[in-house]
Design an enzyme around this catalytic site. Sequence first.
Site, short mmCIF file in Angstrom:
data_model
loop_
_atom_site.label_atom_id
_atom_site.label_comp_id
_atom_site.label_asym_id
_atom_site.label_seq_id
_atom_site.Cartn_x
_atom_site.Cartn_y
_atom_site.Cartn_z
N PHE A 1 -9.72 8.44 8.13
CA PHE A 1 -9.21 9.23 7.35
C PHE A 1 -10.88 8.33 6.56
O PHE A 1 -11.87 7.60 7.00
CB PHE A 1 -8.33 8.33 6.48
CG PHE A 1 -8.52 6.70 6.26
CD1 PHE A 1 -7.59 5.61 7.03
CD2 PHE A 1 -8.76 6.29 4.98
CE1 PHE A 1 -8.21 4.83 7.11
CE2 PHE A 1 -9.20 4.90 4.66
CZ PHE A 1 -8.21 4.13 5.96
N GLY A 2 -11.10 8.79 4.79
CA GLY A 2 -11.95 8.17 3.95
C GLY A 2 -13.30 8.24 4.92
O GLY A 2 -13.52 9.71 4.86
N THR B 1 0.33 -0.86 -0.06
CA THR B 1 0.17 0.26 0.39
C THR B 1 1.11 1.43 0.70
O THR B 1 1.96 0.84 0.88
CB THR B 1 -0.77 0.43 1.40
OG1 THR B 1 -2.05 1.03 1.38
CG2 THR B 1 -0.37 0.14 2.54
N ASP C 1 -7.21 -4.91 0.45
CA ASP C 1 -7.87 -4.12 -0.21
C ASP C 1 -9.58 -4.14 0.62
O ASP C 1 -10.08 -4.50 1.23
CB ASP C 1 -8.68 -4.77 -0.91
CG ASP C 1 -10.35 -3.63 -2.43
OD1 ASP C 1 -9.14 -2.19 -2.67
OD2 ASP C 1 -11.09 -3.58 -3.04
N ARG D 1 -10.91 -3.51 9.52
CA ARG D 1 -9.21 -3.54 8.85
C ARG D 1 -8.56 -4.02 10.16
O ARG D 1 -7.91 -5.58 10.49
CB ARG D 1 -8.39 -2.59 8.24
CG ARG D 1 -7.10 -2.74 8.17
CD ARG D 1 -6.66 -1.39 7.39
NE ARG D 1 -7.14 -1.42 6.41
CZ ARG D 1 -8.17 -0.02 6.19
NH1 ARG D 1 -8.15 0.81 7.23
NH2 ARG D 1 -8.52 0.01 5.24
P1 IMP Z 1 -8.37 0.89 -1.04
O1 IMP Z 1 -8.71 -0.49 -0.19
O2 IMP Z 1 -7.20 1.34 -0.53
O3 IMP Z 1 -8.28 0.67 -1.96
O4 IMP Z 1 -9.20 1.72 -0.91
C1 IMP Z 1 -10.74 2.08 -0.27
C2 IMP Z 1 -11.50 3.40 0.23
O5 IMP Z 1 -12.46 2.64 0.96
C3 IMP Z 1 -10.73 4.22 0.88
O6 IMP Z 1 -9.86 5.08 -0.20
C4 IMP Z 1 -11.73 4.48 1.75
O7 IMP Z 1 -12.14 6.40 1.04
C5 IMP Z 1 -12.61 3.46 1.84
N1 IMP Z 1 -12.08 3.16 2.91
C6 IMP Z 1 -11.53 1.68 3.32
N2 IMP Z 1 -10.78 1.38 4.62
C7 IMP Z 1 -11.76 3.17 4.87
C8 IMP Z 1 -12.31 2.90 6.28
O8 IMP Z 1 -11.11 2.93 7.17
N3 IMP Z 1 -12.45 4.00 7.16
C9 IMP Z 1 -12.58 5.34 5.86
N4 IMP Z 1 -12.15 4.46 4.66
C10 IMP Z 1 -12.68 3.36 4.00
#
Ligand code: IMP
Length: 200
Positions: free
Chosen positions: A154-155, A14, A73, A183
């Site tokens: 985040f996110g 990552t 992911d 996670r």
């Molecule tokens: P990836 O797993 O890096 O492909 O991204 C997954 C996307 O889902 C991220 O950009 C976040 O927007 C969202 N996401 C995944 N896990 C979390 C979390 O624990 N909190 C908030 N958003 C999440």
Amino acid sequence: MVMTQNLTKLVFATQNKNKLTEVKNMLEGSGIELLGIEGEFNPEETGGTFEENAFIKAYEAARITGLPALGDDSGLVVDALGGRPGVFSSRYEKTDEKRINRLLEELKDVGPGKRSAGFVCSMVIVSPEGKKLFAVTRTCRGEIAFSPSGSHGFGYDPVFYLPGKNATMAELTMKEKNSISHRGKALRKTVAWLVSGGND
Ligand code: IMP
């Protein structure tokens, strides 16, 4: 079945510093060293499931570094949107703020009690030869709030409301979040497998 993997050094596939910090925190004291990935790393996420995308990322990192790699992911699955944004969670819009605004806009006519959602996380460990050594998928259930609240995480954390905690994910400390998050759950299972030498 005895299958001692003896994996004490892994690469985490990552470039998301928040995720790396979260996972490193959880591995503290486990004797397992987690390395970040240096330089540009952006494999195309062409999978249709979280597990497929986790595999793609892990395999690419393992291939580049020659070390076993952990790929994850994750994303947000909203029931009223038929599971969207799902595997497209990070590609839904360009920034966290825009992603949240679009989500709230899409859900503006969806009333309380109908805003259930889940954060989903898949983790996969792949050998440099491309063998899937381990895979797990875990979910954290909650609801999409009507407006953002909180500044941690985040996110989508500011709009992911946890009825049992009467708080959004972004109002929890990192430690509290790790104890209940998708996670955190997936990682605990992964760590248990690693420390058992592949027997858990
Ligand atoms: P990836 O797993 O890096 O492909 O991204 C997954 C996307 O889902 C991220 O950009 C976040 O927007 C969202 N996401 C995944 N896990 C979390 C979390 O624990 N909190 C908030 N958003 C999440």
